[in-house]
Motif scaffolding. Structure first.
Motif, PDB file in Angstrom:
ATOM      1  N   ALA A 117       0.833  -1.204   0.000  1.00 32.08           N
ATOM      2  CA  ALA A 117       0.000   0.000   0.000  1.00 32.08           C
ATOM      3  C   ALA A 117       0.866   1.252   0.000  1.00 32.08           C
ATOM      4  N   ILE A 118       1.996   1.194   0.728  1.00 27.90           N
ATOM      5  CA  ILE A 118       2.922   2.326   0.739  1.00 27.90           C
ATOM      6  C   ILE A 118       3.611   2.455  -0.622  1.00 27.90           C
ATOM      7  N   TYR A 119       3.975   1.298  -1.209  1.00 24.37           N
ATOM      8  CA  TYR A 119       4.613   1.319  -2.534  1.00 24.37           C
ATOM      9  C   TYR A 119       3.716   2.019  -3.551  1.00 24.37           C
ATOM     10  N   ASP A 120       2.411   1.797  -3.448  1.00 30.74           N
ATOM     11  CA  ASP A 120       1.483   2.397  -4.404  1.00 30.74           C
ATOM     12  C   ASP A 120       1.453   3.912  -4.292  1.00 30.74           C
ATOM     13  N   GLN A 121       1.854   4.436  -3.137  1.00 28.08           N
ATOM     14  CA  GLN A 121       1.840   5.892  -2.942  1.00 28.08           C
ATOM     15  C   GLN A 121       3.147   6.565  -3.392  1.00 28.08           C
ATOM     16  N   LEU A 122       4.199   5.758  -3.586  1.00 29.32           N
ATOM     17  CA  LEU A 122       5.512   6.334  -3.900  1.00 29.32           C
ATOM     18  C   LEU A 122       5.597   6.774  -5.356  1.00 29.32           C
ATOM     19  N   PRO A 123       6.372   7.853  -5.621  1.00 31.29           N
ATOM     20  CA  PRO A 123       6.610   8.272  -7.017  1.00 31.29           C
ATOM     21  C   PRO A 123       7.306   7.151  -7.791  1.00 31.29           C
ATOM     22  N   ALA A 124       6.992   7.061  -9.077  1.00 28.37           N
ATOM     23  CA  ALA A 124       7.583   6.004  -9.909  1.00 28.37           C
ATOM     24  C   ALA A 124       9.112   6.094  -9.906  1.00 28.37           C
ATOM     25  N   GLY A 125       9.643   7.314  -9.908  1.00 31.90           N
ATOM     26  CA  GLY A 125      11.087   7.508  -9.911  1.00 31.90           C
ATOM     27  C   GLY A 125      11.757   6.939  -8.674  1.00 31.90           C
ATOM     28  N   THR A 126      11.051   7.041  -7.514  1.00 32.72           N
ATOM     29  CA  THR A 126      11.603   6.509  -6.272  1.00 32.72           C
ATOM     30  C   THR A 126      11.668   4.985  -6.318  1.00 32.72           C
ATOM     31  N   MET A 127      10.622   4.353  -6.809  1.00 29.88           N
ATOM     32  CA  MET A 127      10.628   2.894  -6.922  1.00 29.88           C
ATOM     33  C   MET A 127      11.722   2.422  -7.884  1.00 29.88           C
ATOM     34  N   GLU A 128      11.929   3.168  -8.970  1.00 25.75           N
ATOM     35  CA  GLU A 128      12.951   2.785  -9.940  1.00 25.75           C
ATOM     36  C   GLU A 128      14.354   2.921  -9.367  1.00 25.75           C
ATOM     37  N   ARG A 129      14.541   3.869  -8.466  1.00 28.04           N
ATOM     38  CA  ARG A 129      15.859   4.072  -7.872  1.00 28.04           C
ATOM     39  C   ARG A 129      16.253   2.929  -6.944  1.00 28.04           C
ATOM     40  N   TYR A 130      15.263   2.303  -6.286  1.00 25.11           N
ATOM     41  CA  TYR A 130      15.574   1.324  -5.245  1.00 25.11           C
ATOM     42  C   TYR A 130      15.107  -0.095  -5.539  1.00 25.11           C
ATOM     43  N   SER A 131      14.401  -0.335  -6.655  1.00 22.08           N
ATOM     44  CA  SER A 131      13.919  -1.682  -6.923  1.00 22.08           C
ATOM     45  C   SER A 131      13.832  -1.940  -8.415  1.00 22.08           C
ATOM     46  N   ARG A 132      13.745  -3.228  -8.746  1.00 19.36           N
ATOM     47  CA  ARG A 132      13.581  -3.622 -10.142  1.00 19.36           C
ATOM     48  C   ARG A 132      12.680  -4.851 -10.152  1.00 19.36           C
ATOM     49  N   GLY A 133      11.482  -4.663 -10.738  1.00 14.65           N
ATOM     50  CA  GLY A 133      10.517  -5.751 -10.760  1.00 14.65           C
ATOM     51  C   GLY A 133      10.085  -6.127  -9.353  1.00 14.65           C
ATOM     52  N   ASN A 134       9.823  -7.400  -9.139  1.00 16.44           N
ATOM     53  CA  ASN A 134       9.405  -7.871  -7.820  1.00 16.44           C
ATOM     54  C   ASN A 134      10.471  -8.743  -7.164  1.00 16.44           C
ATOM     55  N   SER A 135      11.721  -8.643  -7.692  1.00 21.17           N
ATOM     56  CA  SER A 135      12.734  -9.569  -7.169  1.00 21.17           C
ATOM     57  C   SER A 135      14.058  -8.905  -6.794  1.00 21.17           C
ATOM     58  N   MET A 136      14.213  -7.602  -7.034  1.00 15.32           N
ATOM     59  CA  MET A 136      15.509  -6.994  -6.766  1.00 15.32           C
ATOM     60  C   MET A 136      15.353  -5.667  -6.023  1.00 15.32           C
ATOM     61  N   LEU A 137      16.137  -5.527  -4.964  1.00 18.54           N
ATOM     62  CA  LEU A 137      16.184  -4.291  -4.174  1.00 18.54           C
ATOM     63  C   LEU A 137      17.612  -3.770  -4.123  1.00 18.54           C
ATOM     64  N   LEU A 138      17.733  -2.488  -3.815  1.00 17.18           N
ATOM     65  CA  LEU A 138      19.056  -1.860  -3.770  1.00 17.18           C
ATOM     66  C   LEU A 138      19.265  -1.182  -2.425  1.00 17.18           C
ATOM     67  N   LEU A 139      20.402  -1.466  -1.808  1.00 18.01           N
ATOM     68  CA  LEU A 139      20.815  -0.809  -0.567  1.00 18.01           C
ATOM     69  C   LEU A 139      22.108  -0.062  -0.838  1.00 18.01           C
ATOM     70  N   ASN A 140      22.093   1.255  -0.637  1.00 15.21           N
ATOM     71  CA  ASN A 140      23.274   2.081  -0.893  1.00 15.21           C
ATOM     72  C   ASN A 140      23.947   2.467   0.419  1.00 15.21           C
ATOM     73  N   LEU A 141      25.238   2.188   0.512  1.00 19.05           N
ATOM     74  CA  LEU A 141      26.036   2.656   1.647  1.00 19.05           C
ATOM     75  C   LEU A 141      26.828   3.862   1.158  1.00 19.05           C
ATOM     76  N   ASN A 142      26.403   5.052   1.577  1.00 19.59           N
ATOM     77  CA  ASN A 142      27.024   6.289   1.107  1.00 19.59           C
ATOM     78  C   ASN A 142      28.295   6.577   1.881  1.00 19.59           C
ATOM     79  N   MET A 143      29.382   6.888   1.131  1.00 18.34           N
ATOM     80  CA  MET A 143      30.696   7.030   1.763  1.00 18.34           C
ATOM     81  C   MET A 143      31.353   8.368   1.471  1.00 18.34           C
ATOM     82  N   GLY A 144      30.577   9.349   0.996  1.00 20.12           N
ATOM     83  CA  GLY A 144      31.146  10.674   0.738  1.00 20.12           C
ATOM     84  C   GLY A 144      32.243  10.613  -0.309  1.00 20.12           C
ATOM     85  N   ASN A 145      33.442  11.055   0.040  1.00 18.17           N
ATOM     86  CA  ASN A 145      34.578  10.998  -0.898  1.00 18.17           C
ATOM     87  C   ASN A 145      35.651  10.036  -0.409  1.00 18.17           C
TER      88      ASN A 145
END
Length: 816
Positions: A550-578
C-alpha cells in the motif's frame, strides 16, 4: 642467423627487385586503403577499458547499471534558494523536455517529487505557488529528497538512461545542455551539466586533441634528431616518411579491426614512431653502405635484404613477442595497447624493408642520372657520387660498359675512411668496458638487484581521474560537484529476493544499514526502500506485506525505480562521501571484503542473496593487475623472448646474452621510478615489457653484426670493434631518435602518459648505454666460453681432479 633464413630473405630480395614497380605502387595503394579505414576509429573511455567484461565484478556492475539505470547526466543547481517555486517550475519544464529524448529512462528531480507529493495530498500535480507550501510538502518525506537537495543552495536533477552506446550517450548529454538553455531557469542560478557522461565526453575530445599534438611533436623531434645525428647519408630525413607510412597502415588496420582509441592507445603512436624509425634507419643505413662499397644497385638491394632483413626481423620478432605478454593483462586497454604495438611494428618493418629499400634504390638511380647530365660530353665513364659523413672524402665508382663497378682511380677505399666523433667515442667506450669488465658487471648486478627491491615498494594509482588533465572543464565541474555534495562514493548492494514487499527483507536492510553506519568509519549513511517505507509509516516498517505494498502504491515512480527492479531486486546504498577518492585502493579492497564479512555475519533472510558492487569496486581488480599482474607480464615476456631466441638461433649463448642486458635495465627502471616518485598506473605497469620490446633490438643487432664480422675471419675482439664502428652509429641514431619519439609523451596533458614518457625516455637512454657498456664485454665473455666448449672445460676439470688424486696418493705414500 641461420643460413636458411638468410637465403629466404635473399630470394625475397630478388623477387622484390624483379617486381619493384608492382611493390612500389602496391604500397601507395595500401596508403589509400588505410586512410579509408582510419575513418572508423572511435575514441572510448568507458569502464570496460579498465576492467574485463567477463570478470565477475564487471558483470555485477553491468547488472546494477542495467537494472537501476545508474548512468546519468547530472544537472547541478546552485543559487540562493533551490526550493524556490520559480526554479522548481523551470525544473519541471526541463524534465518534460528530457523524458521525450530517445534513450532517457527517467528524470528525477526535487520538482518532480514535490509534484507527486502534492498530488497525493491535494489531488493537484503541480508546484505550489509559495515557498512555504513547498517546504511543507518536503517536510512530509524529507528522506526522499536527501540525495537530491543537499542544502538550501544546492540541488541535483538526474537524467538517467539505460544501456546506450557511446554515441547515444553523447546525444543525451547534448540534449540535456540544450534543454537547460530552453527551460528558462531564473536568473542568479548557476546550472552545471556534469556527471560521468560529461566527463567521458570531454575526455574523448581531449584524447583526440592530445593524440594529434603528440604525433606532431614526435615528428618534429624526430626531424631534429635526424638532422643533427643521422649525418653521412643521403636523404637522411627520408626514414621518417617511411615510418609515417607504417603509422598510416596501423591506423587503417585499427579502423578495420574495430580497435577503439583509449587514453593508453594514444601513446602507442609516438612509441611506434620511435620503434619504427629504428627499422627505417637500419635498412637505409645498410643499403647506403652497400652502395658505397661499389656494388651494383641490384646487388645492394639483395644484399640489404639478405643481411639486414633477418637481423631486423629477429629484433622485430623479439619486440612483438615481448609485447604479446601485454595481451595477457587483465586490463582491456593494455591489451589493445599491446595489439597496436605489435601491428604497428609489423607495418613499420614491412614499409622499411620493401618500400624503404626500393625508395633508396630509385632515389640513387635518379641521383646518378642527374649527376651524369653534369658530366662533360665524351667522358668514357659515368660517376656516381655518394655523400659520406663529415670529414670523409667522396668515394667514386667507375661503371664500365659491361656494368661492372669498381673504385674510380684515386678514390678512398671504404676501410681507409677515418672515424667520426660517434664511432670514436663508441670505440673508446668499448675499450674501457673490456678493460674493466669485472667492475662494470659487479656494479650493474648490484644496482639491478636494488632496483628490483625498490620496485616492490612503489604504490599503484587506480583513481582514473588522476590520469586525465586536471584542468579539463568537465573534471573541474565533476570535482566541484563532489566537493559541494560531500562526495558521491558509494557501495551498492543488490539484494535478490522472492518478494520486494517482504517485511523480513526490508527489516534486514534497515538493520544492516544502521549497523554499517554506526560501526564502519567511512559509511556516512544508508538509503533504500526500507528508509522510504519507514518515513511513510511513522518511523517503523510494517509487519505485513499488504501494508508495505500500500505504501509502494503511494511512492513516485522515480523513487521505486531508484531502489527496486521488478518484484525480485532491491538496492541498498552505503554512502561514503569521498572516501574512495582519499583512501588508497588497497584500503578500498579491504573495506569491500569487510562489508562481505558483515553481510555473512548478519545472515540474510531465507531465499535472499546479496551482491556488492558500485562504480569504484571494480577498480580493486585493477589494483591487483597493477601490483602483481605487471610482474607476471614482465617475467612472461622474458621467458617468451628467451625461448624465441633459442628457437631462432638454436644457441644458448645467443639467446641468453641479449636477455641479461635488458633484464638489468628492467631492474634499473625500478630505481628510476623510485627516485622520481612515479607510481604505477596502467601505463607504467607495462614498463618491463616496453624495455624488453624496445631495447632488445640494440643487443640483437650488435650480436648479429658481431657474428657476421667474426665469420669473415676476424678474431672476436676485432670483430666486436668493427661491429661497433660499422653498426654503432646507426644504433646510436636509431636509439636517440627513438628516445626523441618517447620524449613527445612527456608533453601529454594526460598524467598517465607524461609520467610513462619520462620513465621511458630515461630507460631508453640506459638501454642504449647498456648496449655499448654491458653487452660487448658480456658477449665476448660468453663467446669465449662457447669457443672453449664444454668438452674443453670438462677436460680441464678432469685433469685438475686427476692431479689432486695423484698428489693425495703421493702424500699418503710418503707418510707411510
Amino acid at each position: 642467423m641461420s643460413l636458411s633464413l638468410s637465403n629466404l630473405f635473399k630470394k625475397t630480395g630478388e623477387l622484390t627487385f624483379s617486381k619493384r614497380w608492382f611493390v612500389f605502387f602496391g604500397f601507395l595503394v595500401l596508403i589509400l586503403v588505410s586512410m579509408y579505414g582510419m575513418n572508423s576509429i572511435a575514441m572510448y573511455s568507458g569502464m570496460d577499458t579498465f576492467i574485463q567484461k567477463d570478470s565477475k565484478m564487471y558483470q555485477d556492475l553491468d547488472l546494477y547499471t542495467r537494472s537501476f539505470s545508474n548512468e546519468s547526466v547530472v544537472i547541478m543547481i546552485e543559487g540562493a534558494d533551490v526550493k524556490d517555486p520559480a526554479l522548481l517550475e523551470a525544473s519541471v519544464r526541463f524534465s518534460e523536455m528530457m523524458v521525450n529524448v530517445s534513450g532517457v529512462s527517467s528524470v528525477t528531480s526535487p520538482a518532480g517529487i514535490v509534484e507527486s507529493i502534492n498530488e497525493r495530498v491535494t489531488g493537484r500535480s503541480e508546484i505550489p505557488a509559495t515557498a512555504e507550501e513547498v517546504d511543507a510538502l518536503i517536510a512530509l518525506a524529507p528522506g526522499i529528497f536527501g540525495s537530491l537537495i543537499y542544502d538550501d543552495t544546492h540541488s541535483l536533477i538526474l537524467v538517467t538512461y539505460g544501456n546506450l552506446t557511446e554515441t547515444q550517450k553523447s546525444d543525451v548529454l547534448a540534449a540535456s545542455k540544450e534543454a537547460v538553455l530552453f527551460a528558462g531557469f531564473p536568473p542568479g542560478y548557476n546550472i552545471i551539466v556534469t556527471g560521468q557522461t560529461a566527463l567521458n565526453e570531454d575526455m574523448n575530445i581531449e584524447m583526440s586533441s592530445s593524440m594529434g599534438i603528440l604525433l606532431l611533436l614526435a615528428v618534429v623531434l624526430m626531424l631534429v634528431a635526424l638532422v643533427f645525428v643521422f649525418k653521412g647519408v643521403r636523404w637522411r630525413l627520408y626514414p621518417l616518411a617511411i615510418v609515417m607510412m607504417g603509422i598510416i597502415f596501423t591506423f587503417g588496420f585499427m579502423g578495420f579491426a574495430g580497435i577503439n582509441m583509449t587514453m593508453v592507445s594514444i601513446a602507442a603512436f609516438p612509441i611506434l614512431i620511435g620503434l619504427g624509425i629504428d627499422y627505417a634507419i637500419q635498412f637505409h643505413n645498410r643499403i647506403e653502405e652497400e652502395l658505397r662499397e661499389c656494388t651494383t644497385r641490384k646487388e645492394a638491394v639483395i644484399s640489404t635484404f639478405k643481411y639486414m632483413g633477418p637481423a631486423v626481423i629477429t629484433a622485430l620478432a623479439v619486440t612483438c613477442i615481448s609485447f604479446i605478454s601485454l595481451l595477457t593483462s587483465s586490463i582491456p586497454m593494455i591489451q589493445d595497447f599491446g595489439k597496436l604495438l605489435i601491428i604497428g611494428c609489423v607495418c613499420c618493418y614491412a614499409a622499411a624493408l620493401f618500400f624503404g629499400v626500393l625508395s633508396v634504390y630509385f632515389l640513387d638511380k635518379l641521383s646518378e642520372r642527374l649527376e651524369s647530365k653534369k658530366q662533360k660530353t665524351g667522358k668514357p665513364y659515368k660517376v656516381a657520387s655518394f655523400l659520406l659523413p663529415e670529414g670523409y672524402k667522396k668515394q667514386q665508382c667507375v661503371i664500365d660498359a659491361k656494368g661492372n663497378v669498381a673504385p674510380a682511380p684515386g678514390s678512398v677505399k671504404q676501410e681507409d675512411v677515418p672515424e667520426n666523433f660517434i664511432t670514436s667515442t663508441l670505440n673508446k667506450t668499448v675499450s674501457f668496458t673490456l678493460k674493466h669488465k669485472k667492475l662494470i658487471f659487479t656494479i650493474a648486478i648490484i644496482t639491478g638487484i636494488l632496483g628490483v627491491y625498490a620496485d616492490s615498494t612503489i604504490p599503484a594509482e587506480t583513481d582514473y581521474t588522476k590520469y586525465i588533465p586536471q584542468d579539463m572543464p568537465a573534471l573541474v565541474d565533476f570535482n566541484h560537484m563532489n566537493t559541494v555534495m560531500g562526495g558521491s562514493d558509494a557501495i551498492n548492494i543488490m539484494i535478490v529476493t522472492e518478494d520486494i514487499a517482504s517485511p523480513y527483507v526490508l527489516k534486514w536492510m534497515d538493520e544492516f544499514g544502521t549497523y554499517e553506519t554506526q560501526n564502519q568509519l567511512y559509511v556516512l549513511s544508508a538509503d533504500s526502500l526500507a528508509n522510504v517505507v519507514k518515513e511513510y509509516n511513522g518511523g517503523t516498517i510494517p509487519d505485513t506485506e499488504e501494508e508495505i505494498r500500500a505504501i509502494y502504491d503511494q511512492l513516485p515512480a522515480g523513487t521505486m525505480e531508484r531502489y527496486s527492479r521488478g518484484n525480485s531486486m532491491l538496492l541498498l546504498n552505503l554512502n561514503m562521501g569521498n572516501a574512495f577518492s582519499t583512501l588508497p585502493m588497497e584500503s578500498v579492497k579491504s573495506f569491500v571484503e569487510l562489508i562481505e564479512e558483515d553481510i555473512s555475519w548478519h545472515g540474510l533472510p531465507p531465499g535472499t542473496t546479496a551482491t556488492i558492487t558500485g562504480q569504484s569496486v571494480p577498480y580493486t581488480e585493477l589494483l591487483t593487475s597493477l601490483l602483481s599482474g605487471r610482474v607476471e607480464q614482465t617475467v612472461l615476456g622474458l621467458l617468451l623472448v628467451f625461448f624465441a631466441l633459442l628457437i631462432i638461433y638454436r644457441d644458448f649463448v645467443k639467446a641468453f646474452a641479449p636477455l641479461i642486458t635488458i633484464a638489468l635495465v628492467i631492474g634499473w627502471s625500478g630505481l628510476i621510478m623510485y627516485a622520481f616518485n612515479i607510481v604505477y598506473t596502467p601505463m607504467t605497469a607495462v614498463m618491463g615489457c616496453m624495455i624488453l620490446g624496445a631495447g632488445s633490438e640494440y643487443s640483437i643487432l650488435l650480436m648479429e653484426r658481431f657474428y657476421e664480422e667474426k665469420g669473415k675471419g676476424l678474431i672476436p675482439i676485432e670483430a666486436m670493434r668493427k661491429t661497433v664502428k660499422n653498426t654503432g652509429i646507426a644504433l646510436v641514431v636509431s636509439g636517440i631518435t627513438t628516445t626523441f619519439g618517447f620524449l613527445a609523451l612527456t608533453a601529454s596533458a594526460f598524467g598517465i602518459i607524461s609520467s610513462f614518457g619520462l620513465v621511458t625516455v630515461i630507460n631508453m637512454l640506459m638501454t642504449l648505454l647498456a648496449s655499448f657498456v654491458i653487452f660487448p664485454p658480456l658477449m665476448l665473455t660468453f663467446d669465449n666460453m662457447k669457443e672453449k666448449g664444454l668438452k674443453g672445460t670438462l677436460s680441464e676439470f678432469k685433469e685438475h681432479i686427476e692431479k689432486m688424486i695423484y698428489r693425495n696418493k703421493k702424500q699418503s705414500g710418503a707418510t707411510q
